[in-house]
Design a protein around this motif. Sequence first.
Motif, PDB file in Angstrom:
ATOM      1  N   PHE A 182      31.193  27.586  26.572  1.00 43.99           N
ATOM      2  CA  PHE A 182      32.077  27.822  25.376  1.00 43.99           C
ATOM      3  C   PHE A 182      31.171  28.434  24.272  1.00 43.99           C
ATOM      4  N   PHE A 183      29.981  28.172  24.103  1.00 42.52           N
ATOM      5  CA  PHE A 183      29.084  28.982  23.122  1.00 42.52           C
ATOM      6  C   PHE A 183      28.975  30.350  23.795  1.00 42.52           C
ATOM      7  N   ILE A 184      28.815  30.579  25.019  1.00 44.58           N
ATOM      8  CA  ILE A 184      28.819  32.082  25.454  1.00 44.58           C
ATOM      9  C   ILE A 184      30.006  32.829  25.004  1.00 44.58           C
ATOM     10  N   PHE A 185      31.164  32.021  25.230  1.00 39.52           N
ATOM     11  CA  PHE A 185      32.530  32.478  25.007  1.00 39.52           C
ATOM     12  C   PHE A 185      32.475  33.034  23.172  1.00 39.52           C
ATOM     13  N   ILE A 186      32.023  32.071  22.457  1.00 44.80           N
ATOM     14  CA  ILE A 186      31.806  32.050  21.019  1.00 44.80           C
ATOM     15  C   ILE A 186      30.967  33.406  20.790  1.00 44.80           C
ATOM     16  N   VAL A 187      29.958  33.647  21.489  1.00 44.64           N
ATOM     17  CA  VAL A 187      28.963  34.680  21.102  1.00 44.64           C
ATOM     18  C   VAL A 187      29.750  36.190  21.660  1.00 44.64           C
ATOM     19  N   ILE A 188      30.179  36.111  22.744  1.00 42.20           N
ATOM     20  CA  ILE A 188      31.082  37.299  23.083  1.00 42.20           C
ATOM     21  C   ILE A 188      32.071  37.725  22.311  1.00 42.20           C
ATOM     22  N   ALA A 189      32.811  36.792  21.848  1.00 38.56           N
ATOM     23  CA  ALA A 189      34.054  36.894  20.794  1.00 38.56           C
ATOM     24  C   ALA A 189      33.367  37.299  19.681  1.00 38.56           C
ATOM     25  N   PHE A 191      31.481  39.566  19.050  1.00 39.05           N
ATOM     26  CA  PHE A 191      31.189  41.062  19.101  1.00 39.05           C
ATOM     27  C   PHE A 191      32.614  41.882  18.732  1.00 39.05           C
ATOM     28  N   ALA A 192      33.804  40.968  19.455  1.00 36.42           N
ATOM     29  CA  ALA A 192      34.855  41.647  19.333  1.00 36.42           C
ATOM     30  C   ALA A 192      36.016  41.279  18.137  1.00 36.42           C
ATOM     31  N   PHE A 193      35.415  40.360  17.291  1.00 36.66           N
ATOM     32  CA  PHE A 193      35.946  39.890  16.145  1.00 36.66           C
ATOM     33  C   PHE A 193      36.365  40.955  15.156  1.00 36.66           C
ATOM     34  N   GLN A 194      37.701  40.731  14.636  1.00 40.71           N
ATOM     35  CA  GLN A 194      38.137  41.855  13.675  1.00 40.71           C
ATOM     36  C   GLN A 194      38.780  41.068  12.589  1.00 40.71           C
ATOM     37  N   LYS A 195      38.104  41.143  11.342  1.00 42.25           N
ATOM     38  CA  LYS A 195      38.563  40.407  10.162  1.00 42.25           C
ATOM     39  C   LYS A 195      40.048  40.710   9.822  1.00 42.25           C
ATOM     40  N   SER A 196      40.581  42.159  10.224  1.00 37.66           N
ATOM     41  CA  SER A 196      42.066  42.493   9.798  1.00 37.66           C
ATOM     42  C   SER A 196      43.037  41.625  10.455  1.00 37.66           C
ATOM     43  N   TYR A 197      42.774  40.943  11.658  1.00 36.14           N
ATOM     44  CA  TYR A 197      43.723  40.048  12.331  1.00 36.14           C
ATOM     45  C   TYR A 197      43.931  38.898  11.452  1.00 36.14           C
ATOM     46  N   LEU A 198      43.187  38.490  10.708  1.00 38.23           N
ATOM     47  CA  LEU A 198      43.229  37.436  10.067  1.00 38.23           C
ATOM     48  C   LEU A 198      44.070  37.362   8.724  1.00 38.23           C
ATOM     49  N   LEU A 199      44.373  38.719   8.446  1.00 36.61           N
ATOM     50  CA  LEU A 199      45.013  39.096   7.084  1.00 36.61           C
ATOM     51  C   LEU A 199      46.608  39.241   7.657  1.00 36.61           C
ATOM     52  N   PRO A 200      47.509  38.738   6.669  1.00 32.74           N
ATOM     53  CA  PRO A 200      47.027  37.892   5.344  1.00 32.74           C
ATOM     54  C   PRO A 200      46.512  36.749   5.821  1.00 32.74           C
ATOM     55  N   PHE A 201      45.502  36.209   4.828  1.00 30.19           N
ATOM     56  CA  PHE A 201      44.734  34.982   5.014  1.00 30.19           C
ATOM     57  C   PHE A 201      45.851  33.834   4.807  1.00 30.19           C
ATOM     58  N   ILE A 265      36.224  24.642  16.187  1.00 28.11           N
ATOM     59  CA  ILE A 265      36.501  25.436  15.117  1.00 28.11           C
ATOM     60  C   ILE A 265      36.048  27.127  15.369  1.00 28.11           C
ATOM     61  N   GLY A 266      34.989  27.179  16.098  1.00 28.03           N
ATOM     62  CA  GLY A 266      34.453  28.304  16.401  1.00 28.03           C
ATOM     63  C   GLY A 266      35.756  29.349  17.332  1.00 28.03           C
ATOM     64  N   ILE A 267      36.192  28.480  18.295  1.00 23.40           N
ATOM     65  CA  ILE A 267      37.045  28.889  19.156  1.00 23.40           C
ATOM     66  C   ILE A 267      38.245  29.317  18.770  1.00 23.40           C
ATOM     67  N   SER A 268      38.704  28.577  17.814  1.00 20.70           N
ATOM     68  CA  SER A 268      39.999  28.551  17.191  1.00 20.70           C
ATOM     69  C   SER A 268      40.099  29.830  16.232  1.00 20.70           C
ATOM     70  N   VAL A 269      39.102  30.067  15.499  1.00 16.39           N
ATOM     71  CA  VAL A 269      38.846  31.037  14.163  1.00 16.39           C
ATOM     72  C   VAL A 269      38.730  32.455  14.923  1.00 16.39           C
ATOM     73  N   LEU A 270      37.690  32.434  16.174  1.00 17.03           N
ATOM     74  CA  LEU A 270      37.378  33.564  16.712  1.00 17.03           C
ATOM     75  C   LEU A 270      38.534  34.263  17.593  1.00 17.03           C
ATOM     76  N   VAL A 271      39.356  33.342  18.144  1.00 21.92           N
ATOM     77  CA  VAL A 271      40.554  33.971  18.913  1.00 21.92           C
ATOM     78  C   VAL A 271      41.465  34.605  18.043  1.00 21.92           C
ATOM     79  N   MET A 272      41.606  33.958  16.687  1.00 18.06           N
ATOM     80  CA  MET A 272      42.636  34.872  15.634  1.00 18.06           C
ATOM     81  C   MET A 272      41.997  35.928  15.171  1.00 18.06           C
ATOM     82  N   GLY A 273      40.730  35.985  15.641  1.00 19.01           N
ATOM     83  CA  GLY A 273      40.135  37.419  15.204  1.00 19.01           C
ATOM     84  C   GLY A 273      39.983  38.493  16.096  1.00 19.01           C
TER      85      GLY A 273
END
Length: 469
Positions: A182-189, A191-201, A265-273
Amino acid sequence: MAENKLGFWVLTALVVGNMVGSGIFMLPRVLAESASPAGVLLGWGLTGFGVLMVALVFGNLAIRKPELNGGPQIYAKELFKKDSNVSILSGFMSSWGYWIGNFAGNVAIITTFTSYLSTFFPIINSDATVTQIGNFTLQLGNLVTFIICTVLLWGMHFIILKGIEGAGTLNFIATFAKVIGFFIFIVIALFAFQKSYLLPFDAPRYDDAGNTVGLLGQINNAAVSTLWAFIGVESAIVFAGRARKQQDVKKATILGLIIALAIYIGISVLVMGILPQEQLIQSEKPLVDAIESILGPVGAYLIAGLGLISLLGSTLGWILLSAEVPYQAAKQGLFMPAFLKENKKGMPIFSLILSNGLAQIFIFSTISSSIASAFDFVIYIATLAYLVPYLISSLYQLKLVTTGETYLTGKSRVPDGIIATLATIYSIWVIYTGTSDFKTFLLGVALLASGIFFYPLVRNFRKREKMSS
């Protein structure tokens, strides 16, 4: 016997392993549907804080009352006059309900294992007809699922019979592997995380009637959704009687909670991004879709493999826990004495055979969709059995603080009292929201009350013991 005891890291692995199971793979979609990114984060904060209070209560009671082993439901008998009928009855009923919820829940984990295995072996989903008897049709996929579930259940059974240390070590290895995964998943995620996908917050959500759900409503919805992520936080206290040091129980509970919370929390937030909110809400396999968008088709196999490791660890941990609950209850005089029977390795053999035998009956639900629906219903109404022990523990801690029992000075009573009060408020809210449907609440009560038919066996045994002593 030192070789029959559990160390700090094995206890921690039991907490993490039992908390982080199959739910994490679908949770990002559920949360995105119920709340905006702001609501999701605040919902995690609310639930995390509440469960931390409960975990602190668990740890404190394990140190102050080390003789009360077997899980938070055991404390029910301590809320009333010692050895009174109401004391024994309440202890038995809470242990009974928790036990039923556990072995039924084990089957849900085991059957989920086969669904992940089908990624590698599509025959598990085959609808080819094997045989037909009247209106009943046995499909090949259902038969294969039944066989796999049965082999997994009894395979774990025989591993556990060889001793608690070996089973605990195997659970530690599986838990360590999935935490790393799961932590490897988080690290990989990352690099692909986009803050714009969390908007509107802070975007509105809508209920079934089309009404707007504001931020406070979203926080409540998210907190209810995340609630189930924390079932299993009590695992270390269930095995307190097998811990090398009682202090390890509290430390393992807190560290296990922190690790599980970081993963969730890490996976929930990162998947949203990684996935746009509209796509995430519609996704049936959010983690697979997220990793596929980064690594391509191979991502589906990686997630399925991680799911299998995760579920293997959870299966072993929960089967261990299911057998331990009635065994420890019997030690407290709250369950039938037959549950005290051990094998040469000190494992509760009768409890293990009966728990897994009953689980095997539930595994028959994989044969037919109508039986499966009935099984899902049992899991649904077992909600109360899981949640009530949290309230019981919090109330017992309040009782100790109020009476001063186990406290030499008044200084430590104040912080413990504040923690117990917060844990009690949270536990009441958990029960209220977790069984908000009144029908579910009543059926959950009925499930707990079903033990009343077996209670005379416990009462008669205690009478005989008193007469012979």
